[in-house]
Enzyme design. Structure first.
Site, mmCIF file in Angstrom:
data_model
loop_
_atom_site.group_PDB
_atom_site.id
_atom_site.type_symbol
_atom_site.label_atom_id
_atom_site.label_comp_id
_atom_site.label_asym_id
_atom_site.label_seq_id
_atom_site.Cartn_x
_atom_site.Cartn_y
_atom_site.Cartn_z
ATOM 1 N N GLU A 40 3.867 -7.224 -2.427
ATOM 2 C CA GLU A 40 3.204 -5.927 -2.578
ATOM 3 C C GLU A 40 3.794 -5.165 -3.773
ATOM 4 O O GLU A 40 5.006 -5.125 -3.954
ATOM 5 C CB GLU A 40 3.410 -5.119 -1.294
ATOM 6 N N LYS A 109 -5.230 -1.114 -0.528
ATOM 7 C CA LYS A 109 -4.651 -1.051 0.813
ATOM 8 C C LYS A 109 -5.338 0.030 1.652
ATOM 9 O O LYS A 109 -5.394 1.199 1.264
ATOM 10 C CB LYS A 109 -3.157 -0.758 0.688
ATOM 11 N N CYS A 141 0.696 -5.598 3.518
ATOM 12 C CA CYS A 141 1.786 -5.056 4.335
ATOM 13 C C CYS A 141 1.307 -4.456 5.663
ATOM 14 O O CYS A 141 0.955 -5.187 6.578
ATOM 15 C CB CYS A 141 2.586 -4.057 3.519
#
Length: 270
Positions: A40, A109, A141
């Site tokens: 990430e 995200k 994540c």
């Protein structure tokens, strides 16, 4: 399909350094590698108070162009995270770069960790891509801790979930469990590349992993930098779905009933 999990110690704001590490790893990968997965926001490091726009990159900038060039040169796809600037907005983004298309997927995200909610904007869409016999979907994540985005991608036909990760202590076990659950319940491969070392006031947990479509852990890294080649066995997909198919067998129309002190309420899921 051969992939590489690049578990690295990224550096906040050290974009030239982070890019050089990524290029070095792509150049050094074995012939026949199809996909390399980085952590990430590897290119830029994390957003921090006072350091958001100065670390954010545009998708048409020289950093991404360099990665597109090496992708074509080596005939390999690259999944890599960055802070993406789009006008005045900044997103925590992962791109999938392919030799044929350059930036073939851009995923912003959708589930932001509490510390980043005042720093970057959430994405609002999930994306997947059919590439060289695999249907690939991207997660980042904290997304991994929710069943819904992985299930939505599986409903689109994804058979490989790619997770660019920046998971930190003490939450390593959370993602270890979640990775196996997401793979098993969606009967797909899951490849997760996490960050290691320290940065942004955090200690990163490592433990990058490859999980099979039956939930079996096929590889788990330790807490040091690791560049791990792995082979996906396509026969595992039909084998995992041979006796049952979770997507086909689920019953979304079931009614739920809550019994409390003689009162009766019901609702429908789905």
């Amino acid at each position: 399909m051969q992939l590489v999990l690049a578990q690295l110690a990224s550096c906040e704001g050290e974009i030239a350094h982070n890019l050089a590490r990524a290029l070095e790893i792509v150049h050094a990968a074995d012939e026949g590698t199809a996909l390399i997965v980085f952590p990430e926001t590897h290119l830029s490091g994390f957003a921090e108070s006072g350091h958001v726009l100065d670390r954010a990159l545009t998708l048409d900038g020289p950093e991404l162009q360099a990665l597109i060039g090496v992708s074509r040169e080596r005939d390999m796809a690259i999944a890599i995270g960055l802070l993406e600037r789009d006008g005045d907005a900044v997103f925590n983004t992962t791109v999938l770069i392919t030799p044929e298309s350059g930036i073939a997927l851009r995923y912003r995200k959708t589930h932001l960790w509490p510390d980043e909610r005042t720093l970057v904007e959430p994405g609002d869409a999930l994306h997947c891509l059919e590439w060289r016999g695999r249907c690939i979907g991207l997660l980042i994540c904290y997304d991994l801790e929710f069943p819904e985005p992985a299930r939505a991608l599986a409903a689109m036909g994804v058979d490989l979930l790619v997770v660019t990760n920046g998971n930190m202590d003490p939450y390593g076990p959370v993602h270890a469990r979640a990775a196996q659950a997401r793979a098993q319940e969606n009967q797909c491969f899951l490849a997760m590349s996490n960050r290691v070392g320290q940065g942004a006031g955090l200690t990163f947990a490592g433990e990058s992993a490859l999980v099979g479509p039956d939930g079996e852990l096929l590889f788990r890294a330790g807490r040091e930098e690791t560049i791990q080649p792995l082979q996906l066995d396509p026969a595992r997909l039909p084998s995992a779905r041979q006796e049952y198919d979770y997507h086909r067998d689920r019953r979304l129309s079931l009614a739920g009933h809550l019994e409390t002190r003689g009162a009766h309420r019901s609702w429908h899921f789905g």
